[in-house]
Design a protein around this motif. Structure first.
Motif: not given
Length: 476
Positions: A10, A130, A168, A170, A176, A301, A303
């Motif tokens: 993402v 998500v 993620d 983003s 998230l 996931w 980050l």
């Protein structure tokens, strides 16, 4: 769009593009969803030499070299009443140069590279939410695995896509950490405001290495940057604490331009460079709030980049942390997909390696602010790590990572930044040692590629593709 992918990324900035390119290059099925259409504007033009090894691993070094960006061979500091140049060709540096980039072009090149490596890149496609697997847990995403994402594209298109792993990337929007899990925690430090624009016809910075960034502290509040770009402009920005900025703007009748012009006038070096130049566009502003997520990864996931943490623009670390975390995420996920390590071990490596990287830079930035001129103590105080900031950080360990090999560090446990500052001062002076800024220094987040550098019992292997390898057991 396919209904399922090995890895969903993402965000198409440097963190997401790096992870996508590396995983696709290794033969994994990767889908990248980016909410905007590239190229798009982004601040953050000055890159660190420590990025070059990451570009090499990605196979993108030649692409960046050919584009014509300004080659950055060092930095120049006018800080705390002292001036000194820093060349990247000194012994112990990871590379002799880096680049000053127009981020819209740099980021577009990386995203195109990810596409060329086989990633399915979808621009103007926003991830709405998500989804996590059903089942018991202490809260969304804390114990349950991320398994799918809902998305919306142009023309009313939308749907769901399942995945084995999510990156993620983003950015500060934080799909998230900020929007769903709400695990983002703001530090008390670096609550600053940046105002910047571009100039044409500026004179070169005398006494500085070729293509160098100029960093200049102001005698009371804040500092200025000057970055030469390949389109002939000079990026010039002001950073100051939020309170001082608001007071100065109120005194100027609300004029942002007056606050900016006054800051330039108080920096003779920079004012001289701009004496015959013209401002090429209106001012832009952004507030820099330092934050970090409670966790950098969880079941299914990871980050990466600004989605995980945001520091401060002082040492030009944003793109570095983004691409560094993209590499770590690709190595961790790739190893799990290939069955080389289990996901729990891979997450342990990623969490520890990335958090240590962030905290080492947090110590460096805090130390640099501590050697500000000091005629007004508020600015230094505003940028100091508070006890609340330090409570959940491994600052002692981060400090030791930076100054490994130095003696007499007993007081570092209570004031890591202060001890670091005392260690790196020049003998008999108050100015920072050469390289304190981190631009090209040998301790700038070396890749943990040997068993001796193992993190959580694992280290990076880069050939033929990034992955995790187990370090040999140490004798008891």
């Amino acid at each position: 769009m396919r209904e399922r992918t090995d890895v969903l990324v993402v965000g198409g900035g440097p963190a997401g593009a790096t992870a996508a390119a590396l995983l696709a290059r290794a033969g994994h099925q990767v889908t990248l969803l980016e909410r905007e259409r590239f190229p798009r504007y982004h601040i953050g033009e000055s890159l660190l030499p420590s990025l070059l090894p990451v570009l090499d691993v990605m196979g993108a070094r030649e692409l960046i070299e050919k584009h014509g960006f300004v080659r950055k061979t060092g930095a120049f500091y006018g800080w705390g009443g002292q001036e000194w140049p820093l060349g990247f060709d000194e012994p112990g540096r990871p590379a002799a140069y880096s680049f000053q980039v127009i981020r819209s072009e740099f980021d577009w090149l990386l995203l195109q590279h990810a596409r060329a490596q086989g990633a399915d890149v979808r621009e103007e496609t926003r991830v709405r939410r998500v989804g996590f697997e059903p089942g018991p847990g202490s809260g969304e995403g804390r114990d349950r695995a991320a398994v799918e994402a809902s998305w919306a594209g142009v023309g009313g298109a939308g749907g769901r896509i399942g995945f084995a792993h999510l990156v993620d990337a983003s950015g500060r929007a934080g799909v998230l950490a900020a929007r769903q899990l709400r695990t983002r925690r703001f530090h008390d430090v670096f609550r600053n405001v940046a105002a910047w624009t571009y100039w044409r016809g500026a004179a070169p910075l005398e006494g500085a290495p070729r293509g160098a960034i100029g960093v200049f502290s102001l005698p009371d509040h804040g500092w200025l940057w000057a970055i030469p770009l390949h389109d002939g402009t000079l990026s010039v920005g002001l950073v100051t604490d939020k309170r001082s900025f608001q007071q100065a703007r109120a005194a100027a009748g609300g004029s942002l331009q007056s606050v900016y012009d006054d800051a330039l006038a108080r920096c003779p070096r920079l004012a001289g460079m701009l004496a015959g130049a013209r401002q090429a566009g209106p001012l832009k502003t952004e507030s820099d709030y330092s934050y970090v997520s409670e966790k950098f990864c969880g079941p299914g996931w990871f980050l990466a980049g600004d989605a995980a943490c945001f520091l401060d623009p002082l040492l030009s670390t944003g793109v570095h942390l983004a691409m560094y975390s993209g590499l770590l995420a690709a190595a961790a996920i790739g190893s799990v997909l290939r069955g080389e390590v289990d996901e729990h071990a891979a997450r342990g490596f990623y969490e520890t390696a990335y958090r240590h990287a962030y905290e080492r830079l947090l110590v460096l930035v805090g130390a640099f602010y501590r050697v500000h001129d000091g005629r007004d103590a508020y600015f230094r105080t505003a940028q100091a790590l508070s006890s609340r900031d330090q409570a959940r950080l491994r600052l002692h360990e981060s400090f030791l990572d930076i100054v490994t090999g130095t003696e007499d560090l007993h007081d570092s446990q209570t004031d890591a930044v202060g001890a670091f500052l005392r260690t790196v001062r020049r003998p008999g002076g108050d100015s920072p040692a050469r390289g304190l800024g981190g631009h090209g220094t040998s301790h700038m987040l070396p890749l943990p590629t040997t068993p001796r550098q193992a993190v959580a019992g694992l280290y990076l292997g880069l050939d033929p593709h990034p992955g995790l390898r187990r370090a040999p057991s140490q004798p008891v």
